[in-house]
Enzyme design. Sequence first.
Site, PDB file in Angstrom:
ATOM      1  N   CYS A  71       0.784  -0.895  -0.410  1.00  0.00           N
ATOM      2  CA  CYS A  71       0.234   0.470   0.273  1.00  0.00           C
ATOM      3  C   CYS A  71       1.036   0.962  -0.091  1.00  0.00           C
ATOM      4  O   CYS A  71       1.630   1.586   0.772  1.00  0.00           O
ATOM      5  CB  CYS A  71      -1.512  -0.269   1.090  1.00  0.00           C
ATOM      6  SG  CYS A  71      -2.185   1.223   1.529  1.00  0.00           S
ATOM      7  N   CYS A  79      -0.950   6.937   6.069  1.00  0.00           N
ATOM      8  CA  CYS A  79      -1.973   5.921   7.223  1.00  0.00           C
ATOM      9  C   CYS A  79      -1.325   4.965   8.433  1.00  0.00           C
ATOM     10  O   CYS A  79      -0.275   4.414   8.171  1.00  0.00           O
ATOM     11  CB  CYS A  79      -2.266   5.272   6.248  1.00  0.00           C
ATOM     12  SG  CYS A  79      -3.849   4.499   7.344  1.00  0.00           S
ATOM     13  N   CYS A 162      -7.985   0.943   0.359  1.00  0.00           N
ATOM     14  CA  CYS A 162      -7.900   0.765   1.511  1.00  0.00           C
ATOM     15  C   CYS A 162      -7.528  -1.037   1.915  1.00  0.00           C
ATOM     16  O   CYS A 162      -8.476  -1.765   1.499  1.00  0.00           O
ATOM     17  CB  CYS A 162      -8.476   0.543   3.061  1.00  0.00           C
ATOM     18  SG  CYS A 162      -7.915  -0.664   4.205  1.00  0.00           S
ATOM     19  N   GLN A 248     -15.965 -10.165  15.317  1.00  0.00           N
ATOM     20  CA  GLN A 248     -15.013 -10.098  14.440  1.00  0.00           C
ATOM     21  C   GLN A 248     -14.904  -9.404  13.217  1.00  0.00           C
ATOM     22  O   GLN A 248     -15.574  -9.966  12.908  1.00  0.00           O
ATOM     23  CB  GLN A 248     -14.667 -11.976  14.733  1.00  0.00           C
ATOM     24  CG  GLN A 248     -14.002 -12.243  15.810  1.00  0.00           C
ATOM     25  CD  GLN A 248     -12.873 -11.817  16.907  1.00  0.00           C
ATOM     26  OE1 GLN A 248     -12.393 -11.412  16.377  1.00  0.00           O
ATOM     27  NE2 GLN A 248     -13.356 -11.511  18.186  1.00  0.00           N
ATOM     28  N   TYR A 277     -18.606 -11.458  29.070  1.00  0.00           N
ATOM     29  CA  TYR A 277     -18.171 -10.904  28.118  1.00  0.00           C
ATOM     30  C   TYR A 277     -18.541 -11.612  27.275  1.00  0.00           C
ATOM     31  O   TYR A 277     -17.988 -11.459  26.110  1.00  0.00           O
ATOM     32  CB  TYR A 277     -17.051 -10.490  27.651  1.00  0.00           C
ATOM     33  CG  TYR A 277     -15.836  -9.695  29.052  1.00  0.00           C
ATOM     34  CD1 TYR A 277     -16.014  -8.307  29.704  1.00  0.00           C
ATOM     35  CD2 TYR A 277     -15.433 -10.601  29.807  1.00  0.00           C
ATOM     36  CE1 TYR A 277     -16.188  -8.291  30.698  1.00  0.00           C
ATOM     37  CE2 TYR A 277     -15.101 -10.362  31.056  1.00  0.00           C
ATOM     38  CZ  TYR A 277     -15.163  -9.356  31.306  1.00  0.00           C
ATOM     39  OH  TYR A 277     -13.987  -8.440  32.706  1.00  0.00           O
ATOM     40  N   CYS A 373      -7.414  -9.871  22.826  1.00  0.00           N
ATOM     41  CA  CYS A 373      -6.805  -9.264  21.948  1.00  0.00           C
ATOM     42  C   CYS A 373      -5.641  -8.294  22.643  1.00  0.00           C
ATOM     43  O   CYS A 373      -5.623  -7.385  21.521  1.00  0.00           O
ATOM     44  CB  CYS A 373      -7.752  -8.487  21.675  1.00  0.00           C
ATOM     45  SG  CYS A 373      -8.989  -6.879  22.568  1.00  0.00           S
TER      46      CYS A 373
END
Length: 418
Positions: A71, A79, A162, A248, A277, A373
Amino acid sequence: MEEAERVELTVDAVAPGGHCVARVDGQVVFVRHALPGERVVAEVTELHRGFARADAVEIVEASPDRVAPPCPYARPGGCGGCDLQHVAPAAQLDWKTTVVREQLSRLGGLTDAEIDVLRVSVAPLPGGPLGWRSRVRYAVDATGRAGLLKHRSHEVVPIDRCLIAHPAIQALPVLGQNWPAADAVATVASTGGEVVVTALADGTPTPVDLPAGPAATDPAGPSPAGPATVREVAAGRDWTVPSGGFWQVHPAAADTLADTVLALLDPQPGESVWDLYGGAGLFAAALAARVGPDARITVVESAAEGVAAARRNLADLSRVEVVAARVETALARRRITGPVDLVVLDPPRTGAGAAVVRDMIAATPRAVAYVACDPAAFARDVRTFGRAGWRLAALRGYDLFPMTQHVELVGLFLPPAR
């Protein structure tokens, strides 16, 4: 050193956050767009007491793991969404594995031998490192152009594409459209084949219809659309979830995590379950299929959207109860009570925390699957488990977020008797 100063330095080990560590005259410098062992010219971007941040703007001696970023916006000053596009895909997995090991040692209190026994590694998901992100939120600048943010900045970088976005999102004319009344534009390409675009202004979401083909130039912007829900497919079920709710972002992630939780917990018929959660109830549904129709399953979720989604999507499972509460409150005030056989923890990035871990352990489950995560938050909770005599018996790492510094972990914790 001063901001904007350029210094030549040798890069050392990787660090959490997508940086590598270097030192200049004894001062620690966290360098982006670099690789361990490289000699680079770095431009200082921030100065703090005791450390600095910098971007590698010239590579003097390159690592063999360096590649050209696919990219054009993944560069210093560009970015900030992708941290590792300059790193070969296999080396990205090694990078993340190193970070996980370091956090387990430094914050988790595990010895090198204990970490070696876990055989810590990070596995790729199907589909490759590009075109995977099924939810992309674009920021909108003062002129109405959509783009993505610079690293550690609110400055919008206008882009034309993107590359980590799902192909269905890349095909949308969002980036060629003018958004005069929006602060951000959220896009979703679901595993059920639906595509939703939502404009956000002052926190208020408005679903919109975008024209097919070339981007529209109507200064009034796109027109309103219907309710923003999407169909997702995971754990052998269809799910109806709000397009702005949590799901997700990698198309293979939900099934991968559900399958891993099942493999680690090895649920048996009749065992009771807490899904803490729990969101829309992904893990509760996967476990329900294994523990059977007579087993008690409790989902705890605090977000109103998540509670509504769980109750809607799990309505056919008569023994599943959805409790609308913060997990720490539900445990401390005995909104849920033990004993319980199996627990799934899937906390936000901040982790479960010591109070939740201690209260959950007090319910005497036979096993806990922890979906994390953030390696640092997970490692801090590993230390809390360890102080209570529990051990991290297995650990799986997955590259749910290729080209970024993020990594997902699933750990199995067992009590002292096991």
